[in-house]
Design an enzyme around this catalytic site. Structure first.
Site, short mmCIF file in Angstrom:
data_model
loop_
_atom_site.label_atom_id
_atom_site.label_comp_id
_atom_site.label_asym_id
_atom_site.label_seq_id
_atom_site.Cartn_x
_atom_site.Cartn_y
_atom_site.Cartn_z
N GLU A 48 -9.76 0.03 -4.90
CA GLU A 48 -10.76 -0.67 -4.11
C GLU A 48 -11.32 0.23 -2.99
OE1 GLU A 48 -8.78 -3.97 -2.20
OE2 GLU A 48 -7.44 -2.66 -1.05
N ASP B 271 0.81 -1.22 0.00
CA ASP B 271 0.00 0.00 0.00
C ASP B 271 0.85 1.27 0.00
OD1 ASP B 271 -2.13 -1.70 0.05
OD2 ASP B 271 -2.53 -1.46 2.18
N ARG C 50 -0.25 -8.72 -6.14
CA ARG C 50 0.78 -8.60 -5.11
C ARG C 50 1.66 -9.84 -5.01
NH1 ARG C 50 -2.67 -8.98 0.65
NH2 ARG C 50 -2.37 -11.22 0.85
N TYR D 207 -5.21 -10.90 -5.50
CA TYR D 207 -3.89 -11.35 -5.03
C TYR D 207 -2.88 -11.49 -6.17
CZ TYR D 207 -5.90 -12.65 -0.46
OH TYR D 207 -6.50 -12.65 0.77
#
Lengths: 422, 422
Positions: free
Chosen positions: A244, A141, A300, A297
């Site tokens: 998101e 992030d 990442r 996922y």
């Protein structure tokens, strides 16, 4: 530093390069003759006395961590409560450290982990047990303060920019008779760093992405739809990147919003994320054919397309964490300091955990264009170096990346069972 | 072959390697001194007389097509009706061919395109205009008959297997406290080839993916849930691959099903695809925390992780198409013939379009395990060679793939306007 062992724990959401940090820790410690234990499943393993003896792992496997995504020892989402609320857990950690002669605690995570490492350092001092606690930065992030950027972010940024460039070539070639609006939803929760990185896919006017929706801005359906329509009319298609974490005027995530939110047959909201909600809005109001993607996922864990600089920085913070502890530093984090934008230069420095714990770095206002739908030159200057270089994993004869699996040999327990709070 | 030019058109959904086929066509034709025109946006460009003169493109850009995803000249979803229903369109094609001295028509697509190429060849003969029509195979769905496999499929297969391997490492490391069920939805419509390829990610018992849902099987919620639960209890987490084409006992796609289907605020079904429907089912019935991914166009445009063998085959069918036409062959397709599984060997042969047009190759029954949730050794033997090798694109100093954009110089029109049927 007192003699003894290092305990290394991974925390929170894993990344494509968190294991590179583990490699930096273990290889550096081996060079210095310091044994490293790893906590199984993060801090929970430390509390449960579920420790892994990394000295049992072959050198090649530790080196292989540099190119293996996920968390090799397991991670967890578990935040220790405050000292006042649950002193027992902090004391338990010290008890486990004592039992196994742990004199260095390296906690690899984000804000919460920095806070925990800081508190463990304090409780150690209060209980008269010397332990050097180092927070090691990791978060896709990119929302840690003090450090210029966070290991893990650069690779997601690269993945996202490439995905936008590739999928947009697909959409552009079909737009005459097929999909005109393509929406890709990216991670990042409350911070728009990953969404912003998608902007690197384009270099000139008309290049995708055409619209970026940042969580820092309140979603404005009318402005969004007007921009989609204008883009389709001008460019022929429109690529939208949505974080998101984008919320509507009602303060709710797009997918939760009563007005626009998708619901499943059981009436659950937030099933589909923001992208399908936007897609439905586009279809309803503009009638364009749409497609949307939610890599989740995949973004990442995509070690196959990690940024070389990200891998190097992830390794460097692990290496420096060991060196700092060895030099007697405590309650610090190795942070990335940028010394030059172009050519990009960086170094690692120690910063006090007090300054990092529990803070959140949002995107600066001047990183978003005035209309709120794109990134500025300032954002580009900051983001561009973070996706530099390729560092592909080795591939096997079967055409698949050779990711390592560790033996993760358990250290025999010495203490009574302890059940962490929920 | 009569002298004259080649017209090359891309058809239907594009892929990571359809441009490699274009490169094979253009480079081979240049070697033989044959000019190549390309139709803008597929067959619609041929009907509208919107042609592109590829002789105006620099050699390096044509070579760059080998590593550029999407459709460089544009593609379209447009199926010509039967000769009886719309003879005017076939006659228009011949008129355009005549006006520009097109003596070879290369149509790069799937079943429909093979059918169209076949019909164009027949109408040419009926009208006394000699044109050699070659269908050139392309479809990520891998559902063409006669050919052993289809260019475009191998790269999606590789992308999917890698995505499953990488994301599963992520899930495995967090499963103790976080996501236990991860669902990834893949393309392929009525054929489970892509879903099956995900099975290559695992080599031994317990490896992900743990469940594959094929469109060839009717979805059985009870059996699915039982397997999810058993897997989580045994392995700690469960990775599910679901094909977008999976249908329930009511014959409807999962997302459309009244029983399980997601609906947006406007009451539209099929908003979210199969993955979120399964996720909701898992949460409702088993209570596990879930995540799901829907890579959508990302999977078919991911040139950065294309299979080397796929790029080579895509190029080869383009090259052979030109050679076949040059040798006077008509109404054929260059198909891939496998001559050895291990080591993998293949060659290109000409097959009559009559045998290919409008057929669909489904997965053989013996490619799915008895319980319907996995792949067999036979499937593995077939699929494994198709993802072999890496063929990364060149990267720029900015860390992004260097994909080419053609000039696409328009050929001056000679005919009256023609509006294709809707």
């Amino acid at each position: 530093m007192a003699a003894g062992k290092i305990l290394y724990a991974q925390s929170g959401g894993v990344s494509a390069v968190i294991n590179a940090t583990a490699a930096g820790v273990i290889e550096t410690a081996r060079d210095k003759g310091i044994p490293v234990y790893a906590a199984r499943n993060g801090i929970l393993g430390a509390l449960r006395e579920e420790l892994i003896d990394t000295t049992k792992e072959a050198k090649a496997n530790i080196a292989g961590l540099k190119h293996t995504p996920g968390g090799a020892f397991g991670s967890c989402r578990y935040k220790l409560k405050s000292l006042e609320q649950n002193r027992a857990e902090y004391e338990r950690l010290i008890e486990v450290f004592k039992a196994h002669d742990i004199r260095t605690f390296l906690y690899n995570g984000g804000n919460d982990s920095a806070d925990t490492a800081n508190k463990v350092s304090k409780i150690g001092q209060a209980l008269g047990y010397e332990v050097n606690c180092i927070g090691v930065p990791k978060t896709i992030d990119n929302d840690l303060v003090v450090t210029d950027n966070c290991p893990g972010f650069g690779s997601v940024a690269k993945y996202t920019a490439i995905a936008v460039r590739e999928a947009s070539l697909d959409v552009a070639s079909m737009a005459d008779t097929s999909t005109k609006v393509f929406i890709i939803e990216v991670m990042g929760r409350h911070a728009g760093w990953i969404a912003a990185a998608a902007g690197l896919a384009g270099n000139k006017a008309g290049d995708p992405p055409h619209i970026i929706l940042f969580p820092e801005n309140v979603f404005d359906p009318a402005a969004f739809l007007a921009r989609v329509q204008a883009t389709v009319e001008k460019v022929g298609y429109c690529t939208v990147v949505v974080s998101e974490g984008v919320k509507g005027a009602d303060g709710k995530f797009l997918a939760e919003s009563a007005e626009t939110g998708a619901r499943d047959a059981f009436g659950h909201a937030q099933l589909g994320g923001a992208a399908p909600v936007l897609a439905a809005l586009v279809k309803e109001k503009l009638g364009y054919k749409y497609h949307w993607a939610l890599p989740d996922y995949l973004q990442r864990s995509a070690r196959h397309i990690a940024a070389k600089v990200d891998v190097e920085q992830a390794y460097a913070v692990g290496k420096k964490a060991v060196e700092y502890a060895h030099d007697g530093l405590n309650a610090v984090m190795p942070v990335i300091v940028r010394t030059s934008d172009e050519p990009y230069k960086w170094k690692i420095e120690a910063a006090p955990l007090d300054k990092i714990a529990n803070h959140e770095k949002k995107m600066p206002k001047n990183f978003m264009s005035k209309d709120g739908f794109g990134i500025t030159a300032a954002a580009r200057r900051y983001l561009a170096p973070l996706i530099l270089g390729e560092a592909p994993p080795p591939y096997g004869d079967d055409g698949l990346p050779l990711y390592v699996t560790l033996k993760n040999t358990a250290v025999p327990k010495k203490l009574k069972k302890f059940v962490p709070a929920k």
